[in-house]
Motif scaffolding. Structure first.
Motif, PDB file in Angstrom:
ATOM      1  N   TRP A 277      -6.580   5.639   8.532  1.00 43.91           N
ATOM      2  CA  TRP A 277      -7.860   6.351   8.468  1.00 43.91           C
ATOM      3  C   TRP A 277      -8.413   6.350   7.045  1.00 43.91           C
ATOM      4  O   TRP A 277      -7.667   6.379   6.073  1.00 43.91           O
ATOM      5  CB  TRP A 277      -7.692   7.802   8.923  1.00 43.91           C
ATOM      6  N   ALA A 278      -9.743   6.352   6.952  1.00 42.65           N
ATOM      7  CA  ALA A 278     -10.394   6.449   5.643  1.00 42.65           C
ATOM      8  C   ALA A 278     -10.168   7.843   5.064  1.00 42.65           C
ATOM      9  O   ALA A 278     -10.147   8.839   5.808  1.00 42.65           O
ATOM     10  CB  ALA A 278     -11.891   6.168   5.773  1.00 42.65           C
ATOM     11  N   PRO A 279     -10.001   7.967   3.740  1.00 40.43           N
ATOM     12  CA  PRO A 279      -9.682   9.259   3.106  1.00 40.43           C
ATOM     13  C   PRO A 279     -10.700  10.366   3.338  1.00 40.43           C
ATOM     14  O   PRO A 279     -10.359  11.537   3.256  1.00 40.43           O
ATOM     15  CB  PRO A 279      -9.586   8.895   1.619  1.00 40.43           C
ATOM     16  N   ASN A 280     -11.952  10.042   3.627  1.00 42.22           N
ATOM     17  CA  ASN A 280     -12.975  11.091   3.756  1.00 42.22           C
ATOM     18  C   ASN A 280     -13.167  11.551   5.196  1.00 42.22           C
ATOM     19  O   ASN A 280     -14.158  12.220   5.512  1.00 42.22           O
ATOM     20  CB  ASN A 280     -14.306  10.597   3.190  1.00 42.22           C
ATOM     21  N   THR A 281     -12.236  11.225   6.091  1.00 40.36           N
ATOM     22  CA  THR A 281     -12.383  11.584   7.501  1.00 40.36           C
ATOM     23  C   THR A 281     -11.571  12.825   7.848  1.00 40.36           C
ATOM     24  O   THR A 281     -10.626  13.196   7.157  1.00 40.36           O
ATOM     25  CB  THR A 281     -11.925  10.424   8.408  1.00 40.36           C
ATOM     26  N   GLU A 282     -11.930  13.462   8.956  1.00 36.10           N
ATOM     27  CA  GLU A 282     -11.217  14.634   9.435  1.00 36.10           C
ATOM     28  C   GLU A 282      -9.777  14.279   9.834  1.00 36.10           C
ATOM     29  O   GLU A 282      -8.844  15.060   9.609  1.00 36.10           O
ATOM     30  CB  GLU A 282     -11.956  15.234  10.641  1.00 36.10           C
ATOM     31  N   TYR A 284      -7.868  12.019   8.526  1.00 31.48           N
ATOM     32  CA  TYR A 284      -7.082  11.868   7.293  1.00 31.48           C
ATOM     33  C   TYR A 284      -6.709  13.242   6.733  1.00 31.48           C
ATOM     34  O   TYR A 284      -5.594  13.436   6.240  1.00 31.48           O
ATOM     35  CB  TYR A 284      -7.887  11.071   6.267  1.00 31.48           C
ATOM     36  N   ARG A 285      -7.636  14.214   6.851  1.00 30.15           N
ATOM     37  CA  ARG A 285      -7.353  15.567   6.371  1.00 30.15           C
ATOM     38  C   ARG A 285      -6.161  16.165   7.119  1.00 30.15           C
ATOM     39  O   ARG A 285      -5.285  16.806   6.529  1.00 30.15           O
ATOM     40  CB  ARG A 285      -8.584  16.453   6.559  1.00 30.15           C
TER      41      ARG A 285
END
Length: 388
Positions: A277-282, A284-285
């Motif tokens: 997942w891209a770092p700025n996605t939910e 990834y959080r």
């Protein structure tokens, strides 16, 4: 008389002390369920959103396997009220778990074998699939168990014989077929669930059963028949790129190995993997929340009652050909976990003449694992003391 009175007084004080402590630590079940009552009585769209935002779903493995036990251990230690919940799901094998991580909605993590992605690419099912995956950590090495009659001494003697490799698309299936291809073997392969396969072996309907899993593997441990034993799998050159040498002893499987005998075999790493997942996605959080909780509480897993394979896990261990989840790499760099442990181990070697005399790298590595487990136990005890 005075001694009896003193003993009575001491016992009374102890009982009162235990009662007071129990009063302080025991929880009222009604109070424990207050949060659930609130969910049912006042649940709303916001409640639904909050629950889903803090739940991490993990695809584990088939019933009775080590992956399922690891999933249960993770939930047991990491579940933290509404802040974080781990939801393990019984899987259908390593290939299916790869597909679930890629395509199944809501699946955040999965435990897979390191040779599975290579197998999918080699068979033309996927291209550049490793770019779609990251790994949180290498878990442990899973040993290959080959159970056959005592007339069979090594794997190559099963050429042309009927061998069960579990159900299609499972991790054992992938590893067994890969090993057969590498060694140029052509046994008669059948696909039978392991527990059923062991009964067919006992009945003489098949010649061998292959089980790939972390020792002690439950279904193998429970198999007892004096006609059968565990067969040697030699660490031949064609296997050395993807597999590691390993051994099984009577301590692991007293029903299948006698006395001081050691059975050589091979092992394949298990991996805690996630979609890239891209770092700025939910999503990834959520992974970042999981990593922080898992890595912080990791020493707890290396002590009873959790699966003994946790003691083999080194969070900082690299995995060739895989890219680590960035937030996991950042956590390790910040805390410098393995380097600190290695530094303390080197200091221990200097201060221990007996340990310093070890010349063999394998012996040193075995001692390091013991040292790491000892440190983990001490850390866990320290955490308990701090809470008090």
């Amino acid at each position: 008389m005075r001694r009896l009175f003193g003993l009575f007084l001491f016992t009374t004080m102890m009982i009162c002390g235990f009662a007071a402590r129990a009063e302080q630590t025991e929880l009222d079940p009604a109070k424990v369920s207050d949060s659930l009552k609130a969910i049912f009585q006042f649940g709303s769209a916001n409640t639904k959103q909050s629950l889903n935002a803090n739940t991490v779903t993990l695809i584990s493995g088939t019933i009775g396997g080590t992956y399922v036990q690891f999933g249960a251990d993770l939930a047991s230690v990491l579940d933290d009220g509404n802040k974080l919940r781990i939801l393990p799901i019984v899987g259908r094998g390593s290939v299916q778990s790869v597909a679930d991580i890629l395509f199944l909605q809501g699946v955040d993590l999965g435990i897979v074998r390191s040779d599975t992605l290579d197998y999918l690419e080699r068979k033309g099912f996927a291209k550049d699939i490793k770019k779609q995956f990251t790994y949180v950590t290498k878990l442990y090495n899973e040993e290959v168990h080959v159970i056959a009659s005592k007339s069979i001494h090594e794997l190559k003697e099963l050429e042309g014989k009927t061998v069960s490799v579990d159900l299609p698309n499972g991790g054992t299936f992938v590893t067994a077929l890969t090993v057969f291809e590498r060694l140029g073997m052509k046994p008669k392969v059948v696909y039978i669930e392991q527990r059923i396969a062991l009964e067919k072996l006992r009945a003489g309907e098949i010649d061998a059963v292959i089980v790939c899993g972390g020792k002690p593997y439950k279904s193998v441990s429970g198999f007892k028949d004096d006609r059968f034993h565990l067969v040697t799998v030699n660490y031949d050159k064609p296997l050395q790129d993807d597999y590691l040498p390993a051994s099984l002893t009577a301590k692991d499987y007293p029903n299948l190995i006698s006395g001081e005998e050691r059975v050589d075999t091979i092992a394949v790493p298990a991996v805690l993997a996630a979609y890239n997942w891209a770092p700025n996605t939910e999503r990834y959080r959520k992974l970042a929340t999981f990593v922080d909780a898992f890595f912080t509480k990791f020493p707890t897993f290396q002590n009873p009652p959790f699966h003994p394979k946790w003691r083999e896990v080194s969070l900082a261990a690299p995995l060739q050909g895989w890219q680590r989840l960035p937030v996991a790499q950042q956590w390790l760099e910040k805390h410098n976990v393995e380097a600190v442990t290695r530094s303390r181990f080197d200091e221990f070697l200097k201060q221990s003449p007996a340990a310093a005399r070890l010349q063999n790298d394998a012996d040193k590595e075995a001692l390091f694992k013991q040292f790491r487990a000892w440190e983990a136990e001490n850390n866990a005890r320290a955490q308990v003391r701090d809470k008090r």
